[in-house]
Design a protein around this motif. Sequence first.
Motif, PDB file in Angstrom:
ATOM      1  N   THR A   1       8.782  17.883  -3.958  1.00 47.07           N
ATOM      2  CA  THR A   1       9.664  17.650  -2.818  1.00 47.07           C
ATOM      3  C   THR A   1       8.839  17.173  -1.630  1.00 47.07           C
ATOM      4  N   LEU A   2       9.480  16.431  -0.726  1.00 46.42           N
ATOM      5  CA  LEU A   2       8.773  15.909   0.442  1.00 46.42           C
ATOM      6  C   LEU A   2       8.865  16.847   1.644  1.00 46.42           C
ATOM      7  N   ARG A   3       9.657  17.902   1.537  1.00 40.32           N
ATOM      8  CA  ARG A   3       9.788  18.879   2.624  1.00 40.32           C
ATOM      9  C   ARG A   3       9.495  20.277   2.102  1.00 40.32           C
ATOM     10  N   GLN A   4       8.834  21.066   2.940  1.00 35.68           N
ATOM     11  CA  GLN A   4       8.483  22.427   2.562  1.00 35.68           C
ATOM     12  C   GLN A   4       8.733  23.368   3.735  1.00 35.68           C
ATOM     13  N   ALA A   5       8.964  24.640   3.411  1.00 36.49           N
ATOM     14  CA  ALA A   5       9.063  25.705   4.413  1.00 36.49           C
ATOM     15  C   ALA A   5       8.243  26.874   3.894  1.00 36.49           C
TER      16      ALA A   5
ATOM     17  N   ALA B   1       0.833  -1.206   0.000  1.00 38.93           N
ATOM     18  CA  ALA B   1       0.000   0.000   0.000  1.00 38.93           C
ATOM     19  C   ALA B   1       0.865   1.254   0.000  1.00 38.93           C
ATOM     20  N   LEU B   2       0.509   2.207  -0.860  1.00 38.34           N
ATOM     21  CA  LEU B   2       1.163   3.510  -0.863  1.00 38.34           C
ATOM     22  C   LEU B   2       0.461   4.399   0.157  1.00 38.34           C
ATOM     23  N   SER B   3       1.231   5.019   1.037  1.00 38.84           N
ATOM     24  CA  SER B   3       0.625   5.897   2.034  1.00 38.84           C
ATOM     25  C   SER B   3       1.504   7.122   2.248  1.00 38.84           C
ATOM     26  N   VAL B   4       0.867   8.212   2.664  1.00 37.89           N
ATOM     27  CA  VAL B   4       1.590   9.444   2.973  1.00 37.89           C
ATOM     28  C   VAL B   4       0.973  10.051   4.226  1.00 37.89           C
ATOM     29  N   LYS B   5       1.832  10.596   5.079  1.00 39.16           N
ATOM     30  CA  LYS B   5       1.378  11.266   6.301  1.00 39.16           C
ATOM     31  C   LYS B   5       2.008  12.651   6.347  1.00 39.16           C
ATOM     32  N   LEU B   6       1.176  13.656   6.543  1.00 39.51           N
ATOM     33  CA  LEU B   6       1.636  15.045   6.579  1.00 39.51           C
ATOM     34  C   LEU B   6       1.935  15.447   8.015  1.00 39.51           C
ATOM     35  N   GLU B   7       3.131  16.000   8.234  1.00 44.82           N
ATOM     36  CA  GLU B   7       3.537  16.433   9.568  1.00 44.82           C
ATOM     37  C   GLU B   7       4.014  17.876   9.542  1.00 44.82           C
ATOM     38  N   ILE B   8       3.727  18.595  10.632  1.00 46.43           N
ATOM     39  CA  ILE B   8       4.271  19.937  10.832  1.00 46.43           C
ATOM     40  C   ILE B   8       5.523  19.786  11.681  1.00 46.43           C
TER      41      ILE B   8
ATOM     42  N   ASP C   1       2.838   7.109  -7.205  1.00 45.84           N
ATOM     43  CA  ASP C   1       4.034   6.314  -7.460  1.00 45.84           C
ATOM     44  C   ASP C   1       4.138   5.926  -8.932  1.00 45.84           C
ATOM     45  N   GLN C   2       5.133   5.115  -9.258  1.00 48.51           N
ATOM     46  CA  GLN C   2       5.405   4.769 -10.647  1.00 48.51           C
ATOM     47  C   GLN C   2       4.325   3.887 -11.264  1.00 48.51           C
TER      48      GLN C   2
ATOM     49  N   THR D   1       6.328   9.133   3.488  1.00 48.62           N
ATOM     50  CA  THR D   1       5.717   8.161   2.588  1.00 48.62           C
ATOM     51  C   THR D   1       6.190   6.744   2.898  1.00 48.62           C
ATOM     52  N   SER D   2       5.396   5.779   2.453  1.00 47.50           N
ATOM     53  CA  SER D   2       5.709   4.368   2.695  1.00 47.50           C
ATOM     54  C   SER D   2       6.741   3.824   1.718  1.00 47.50           C
ATOM     55  N   VAL D   3       7.085   4.611   0.692  1.00 51.80           N
ATOM     56  CA  VAL D   3       8.101   4.196  -0.279  1.00 51.80           C
ATOM     57  C   VAL D   3       9.173   5.275  -0.355  1.00 51.80           C
ATOM     58  N   GLU D   4      10.327   4.905  -0.878  1.00 51.76           N
ATOM     59  CA  GLU D   4      11.412   5.865  -1.028  1.00 51.76           C
ATOM     60  C   GLU D   4      11.063   6.904  -2.099  1.00 51.76           C
ATOM     61  N   ARG D   5      11.705   8.061  -1.993  1.00 46.24           N
ATOM     62  CA  ARG D   5      11.432   9.163  -2.918  1.00 46.24           C
ATOM     63  C   ARG D   5      11.629   8.752  -4.377  1.00 46.24           C
TER      64      ARG D   5
END
Length: 235
Positions: A151-155, A104-111, A170-171, A128-132
């Motif tokens: 990108t997986l990181r933001q400011a 399963a592909l999953s993503v979790k958003l964190e502050i 994903d692919q 994410t549950s898979v590598e970038r």
Amino acid sequence: MNKCFVPIFSLLWITMTPGIVSGQGGDSVRTLITPVQCYGFRNGAIHVDAVYGGIAPFYYSLDGQNFSTNPTFDRLWAGVYTLYVRDANGAVRQWKITLKEPAALSVKLEITSGVVTSGEIFGLRAITSVEREFLQEIVWEPEELFVQQDTLRQAISIQETTQIMVTVKDQNGCIDMDKQVVEIASAPLYLPNAIKPGSTDEDGYFTLFAGAGVKQIASMQIFSRSGSLIFERQN
């Protein structure tokens, strides 16, 4: 959100395994396997490309009861299936076929910042549950807040409570998303409650002190005990 179907075919040779034998049957079959595209999808397929041995025409089944001349079985879940092939003489052979599916592909958003104040930069991270390297696309919303998307990181900084959402693909075309409402922390304000009129030091002045997150004081009014306006200033 629409999720596309991308067929992925692999050639599989399946030799005869012990099973139901009645008269003369096929010795082996060649199948084209379409794995399930994404975890939990029902879009796998088994296609019998060729039967070796036995007498044509051939009939195919996945339950051993309902046979047809159609060599293709689609809309299949991931799992282990038994393919039955019956020839013109009624001889039946069977083979085990496994339809796989990706994790399963999953993503979790964190502050990543503890407290978010208006106008101050804070960090976001998508876990994410898979590598970038296995991700095809990353989308952040609202789009106008993000200079860079992939990108997986933001400011970023915000001026008011805002819902942030990140979507990853994903692919294989599998998609997942997560969202979070980012609330602005209350800005600290300090108002002296006593002054010393006529004093030349700092006690003789009234000043409004504001903490981080306050960009500008829009309006300040001071009233007497009787309710009369005695001081007012804008911006």
